[in-house]
Design an enzyme around this catalytic site. Structure first.
Site, PDB file in Angstrom:
ATOM      1  N   SER A 192       4.691  21.079 -58.874  1.00 56.09           N
ATOM      2  CA  SER A 192       5.143  20.527 -57.376  1.00 56.09           C
ATOM      3  C   SER A 192       6.327  19.505 -58.287  1.00 56.09           C
ATOM      4  O   SER A 192       7.269  19.642 -58.128  1.00 56.09           O
ATOM      5  CB  SER A 192       4.001  19.337 -57.622  1.00 56.09           C
ATOM      6  OG  SER A 192       3.934  18.720 -55.869  1.00 56.09           O
ATOM      7  N   ASP A 405       1.109  27.351 -49.255  1.00 58.22           N
ATOM      8  CA  ASP A 405       1.429  25.915 -49.930  1.00 58.22           C
ATOM      9  C   ASP A 405       1.770  25.546 -48.419  1.00 58.22           C
ATOM     10  O   ASP A 405       3.100  25.312 -47.734  1.00 58.22           O
ATOM     11  CB  ASP A 405       2.803  26.646 -50.881  1.00 58.22           C
ATOM     12  CG  ASP A 405       3.357  24.707 -51.447  1.00 58.22           C
ATOM     13  OD1 ASP A 405       2.436  23.275 -50.571  1.00 58.22           O
ATOM     14  OD2 ASP A 405       3.423  25.259 -52.340  1.00 58.22           O
ATOM     15  N   HIS A 445      -0.995  24.616 -53.039  1.00 51.59           N
ATOM     16  CA  HIS A 445      -0.028  23.920 -52.778  1.00 51.59           C
ATOM     17  C   HIS A 445      -0.682  23.870 -55.018  1.00 51.59           C
ATOM     18  O   HIS A 445      -1.222  23.296 -54.697  1.00 51.59           O
ATOM     19  CB  HIS A 445       0.290  22.353 -52.689  1.00 51.59           C
ATOM     20  CG  HIS A 445       1.200  21.930 -53.672  1.00 51.59           C
ATOM     21  ND1 HIS A 445       2.400  22.634 -53.272  1.00 51.59           N
ATOM     22  CD2 HIS A 445       1.214  20.956 -54.280  1.00 51.59           C
ATOM     23  CE1 HIS A 445       3.143  21.438 -53.811  1.00 51.59           C
ATOM     24  NE2 HIS A 445       2.129  20.712 -54.532  1.00 51.59           N
TER      25      HIS A 445
END
Ligand SMILES: *[C@@H]1O[C@H](CO)[C@@H](O)[C@H](O)[C@H]1NC(C)=O
Ligand SMILES: *[C@@H]1O[C@H](CO)[C@@H](O)[C@H](O)[C@H]1NC(C)=O
Ligand SMILES: *[C@@H]1O[C@H](CO)[C@@H](O)[C@H](O)[C@H]1NC(C)=O
Ligand SMILES: *[C@@H]1O[C@H](CO)[C@@H](O)[C@H](O)[C@H]1NC(C)=O
Ligand SMILES: *[C@@H]1O[C@H](CO)[C@@H](O)[C@H](O)[C@H]1NC(C)=O
Ligand SMILES: *[C@@H]1O[C@H](CO)[C@@H](O)[C@H](O)[C@H]1NC(C)=O
Ligand SMILES: *[C@@H]1O[C@H](CO)[C@@H](O)[C@H](O)[C@H]1NC(C)=O
Ligand SMILES: *[C@@H]1O[C@H](CO)[C@@H](O)[C@H](O)[C@H]1NC(C)=O
Ligand SMILES: *[C@@H]1O[C@H](CO)[C@@H](O)[C@H](O)[C@H]1NC(C)=O
Ligand SMILES: *[C@@H]1O[C@H](CO)[C@@H](O)[C@H](O)[C@H]1NC(C)=O
Length: 538
Positions: A192, A405, A445
């Site tokens: 991320s 995601d 994610h």
């Protein structure tokens, strides 16, 4: 406790303090003074020996970091060093260096998440257990808020690029001082924002790491912030006629997407193997006079859905950010992303890095998105496609992206890949020498989702229980990266694991090999779909 034979067998050097523990303890206990006397611009808080099995708690961390970590069990004997490093007259990072007793000669820096501000202790524990001298930092500010960016460019600089570079420079120096020898190889692990930090290192600090493991990267950062706002502006809040409730997203829209697209890969299993092939048509959901209104949507809601699944263009008509991928609807994120409020990190970005704390976020529009893109503080965009320096120094990048995601569009990484191809005039098989990109079907994610998402990207992603099996380079992206860097053997596929209810004790539900881009995972049409051998990369 741990069987780490793969890593032990491939050591270049193993510097170990051996028995008795007291030598290690004595070295650690004197270490604070030693560091204080020799590393510039630092304040040492402490250096403590911590035995395997200790359950650490973090009473001094910002309360908002509790969402990341409240406690962490240590998986290897180590010397834990905590310090402050100033990065300018107005900024500094708080850092930890975890130095395992059984050192493999490897160094690893961990990254952050969201707007940063929290040390990711679980990643420190993971890498330390594998014998890496491991560092992590607070990214230049404490906590998940972006408030400290406001009128504070030095803190913003730490967030954009400087914290992760400082981790590398100071962490390596401290590692060398502790073991009396420099590291052999240096690695990075993050997802991320941590993924973006890995790409930033590759692009701007190519000498920092030999191997970078970076997932779901928040690259194309400025546009990512705007896209989060675009989604919010399209859907509105609970009083908007365009708003779609969580129940409608999960019970109606997600099911409708699966009905239209799950079969495309040849297997109806709740996983859309390649969502690029899904041309979702939400009009099917528009209520007719005879429909039960709990099973359908208004034309306005469906128009909003169309926009969510369409790309975002800036005010000059240029593509800013790709579409959301259908099938990514996930109960853990739906409230943050589609819940009727601008997601916190994007809201804070506009308030504290682009405009001001009292800015009315409900008025943001395409002019503001374009403005944010032009502002691009400290080149946080992280979109440089010229990786020549990283390539020529022998660096390796292993990147992965969940195909379900909903916080970072999975297509963004494909756009970056194409950008590198064009900038460097390289074919995918040439890029494979230093940049390998794995698409992880059904992964949300960085973790979780219906797919075979456990690939060793984190401690939980390595089943939490480290064993020879879960650390095998076939199925563990971190040990695969080590093997690539140190033995020149690159992974062609990554074997992902899905446990029943994501619980290792309940056993494996299925495994699936994930292909490196641009290859597509393809079902062979006859085998049992839960058997990885029934799929091939095409
Ligand atoms: C570690 O300590 C925390 C806080 O006291 C506790 O909530 C957690 O359950 C402990 N973890 C383990 C594995 O004992
Ligand atoms: C962050 O918190 C640590 C304590 O955990 C503190 O020492 C440090 O000064 C804080 N940093 C900033 C920038 O406030
Ligand atoms: C650590 O650094 C922060 C930010 O530079 C500073 O506010 C704080 O006073 C420092 N703390 C110590 C104990 O040096
Ligand atoms: C250190 O590693 C060796 C093998 O590499 C192993 O036999 C030993 O148990 C490890 N010691 C600790 C304390 O983990
Ligand atoms: C939705 O947003 C509008 C305009 O910003 C505001 O007036 C209204 O109170 C909000 N409704 C809810 C339920 O949050
Ligand atoms: C509409 O559907 C809901 C849930 O499927 C059901 O509880 C309700 O009875 C239905 N209403 C009508 C009028 O059929
Ligand atoms: C965006 O909003 C501002 C006012 O907040 C307005 O001046 C501008 O014209 C708007 N731009 C577009 C493209 O709607
Ligand atoms: C890429 O960067 C290198 C320096 O790292 C430079 O020599 C080269 O000209 C650049 N190539 C392009 C296509 O910009
Ligand atoms: C898995 O979780 C679901 C929902 O939480 C539960 O109903 C089911 O019993 C669990 N299955 C097993 C094998 O534990
Ligand atoms: C598909 O894969 C399975 C292994 O799971 C194999 O037994 C079968 O022969 C394969 N079928 C074809 C058509 O290749």
């Amino acid at each position: 406790m741990l069987s780490l034979s793969y890593l032990a067998l491939t050591l270049w050097t193993q510097i170990s303090f051996g028995e008795p523990l007291s030598l290690f303890e004595a070295t650690c206990n004197n270490f604070a003074t030693q560091v204080a006397n020799s590393v510039a611009d630092t304040t040492i808080f402490f250096a403590d020996t911590v035995p395997t099995g200790t359950n650490l708690t973090f009473p001094d961390q910002d309360p908002s970091c509790a969402s990341t970590t409240t406690s962490q069990v240590v998986l290897a004997d180590m010397c834990r060093v905590a310090l402050n490093v100033s990065t300018s007259a107005q900024s500094g990072i708080t850092m930890e260096v975890w130095l395992p007793r059984n050192w493999t000669g490897r160094f690893l820096s961990t990254g952050n998440g969201g707007l940063g501000g929290c040390i990711q202790y679980v990643d420190l524990a993971y890498a330390t257990a594998l014998g890496f001298a491991t560092v992590g930092s607070n990214n230049g500010h404490n906590g998940t808020s972006g408030a400290s960016f406001y009128h504070n460019p030095e803190v913003l600089a730490d967030f954009a690029y400087r914290s992760i570079h400082t981790n590398s420079v100071v962490g390596k120096e401290i590692t060398k001082m502790f073991y009396g020898a420099p590291h052999n190889t240096a690695y990075y692990l993050g997802c991320s924002t941590g993924g973006r930090q890995g790409f930033k290192s590759m692009q701007d600090f190519p000498d920092d790491f030999d191997g970078i493991l970076a997932g779901s990267p928040g690259i194309n950062w400025n546009s990512l912030m705007s896209w989060e706002d675009y989604i919010y502006s399209v859907l509105g809040n609970a009083s908007s006629p365009t708003f779609i409730s969580n129940d409608q997203w999960l019970g109606l829209v997600h099911q409708n997407i699966l009905k239209q697209c799950d079969f495309i890969d040849g297997v109806v299993d709740g996983i859309i193997e390649d969502p690029n092939l899904c041309d979702y048509k939400p009009e099917e959901l528009i209520c007719s006079p005879s429909s039960n209104t709990s099973d359908c949507l208004t034309a306005e809601q469906v128009r909003a859905l169309r926009l969510v699944f369409s790309p975002l263009y800036n005010s000059n008509g240029k593509l800013m950010y790709p579409r959301q991928q259908p099938g990514s609807e996930n109960a853990n994120y739906i409230g943050e992303m589609y819940g009727g409020e601008l997601i916190q990190f994007s809201a804070d970005w506009f308030r504290y890095a682009v405009y001001n704390p009292s800015f009315d976020l409900s008025t943001l529009n395409v002019s503001d998105w374009t403005h944010a893109q032009e502002l691009n503080p400290f080149n946080i965009e992280t979109w440089n496609g010229n990786l020549s320096a990283f390539r020529s120094r022998g660096g390796k990048m292993l990147t992965y992206q969940g195909q379900a995601d909903m916080i970072v569009s999975p297509i963004n990484m494909e756009l970056y890949y194409a950008h590198v191809e064009r900038t460097m005039s390289l074919r995918p098989d040439e890029l494979d020498d230093f940049l390998r990109f794995f698409r992880i079907s059904g992964m949300s994610h960085c973790a979780e989702g219906p797919g075979a998402w456990e690939i060793g990207q984190t401690l939980p992603g390595a089943s939490g229980e480290l064993s020879e099996e879960t650390l095998s380079p076939e199925r563990n992206v971190l040990t695969a990266l080590v093997k690539w860097v140190e033995e020149g053997v690159a992974p062609n596929t990554i074997l992902g694991t899905k446990y029943v209810n994501d619980t290792e004790e309940l056993g494996v539900q299925f495994s699936r090999r994930h292909c490196r881009y641009p290859l597509r995972n393809t079902y062979n049409g006859t085998g049992d779909s839960i058997d990885p051998d029934s799929w091939f990369c095409q």
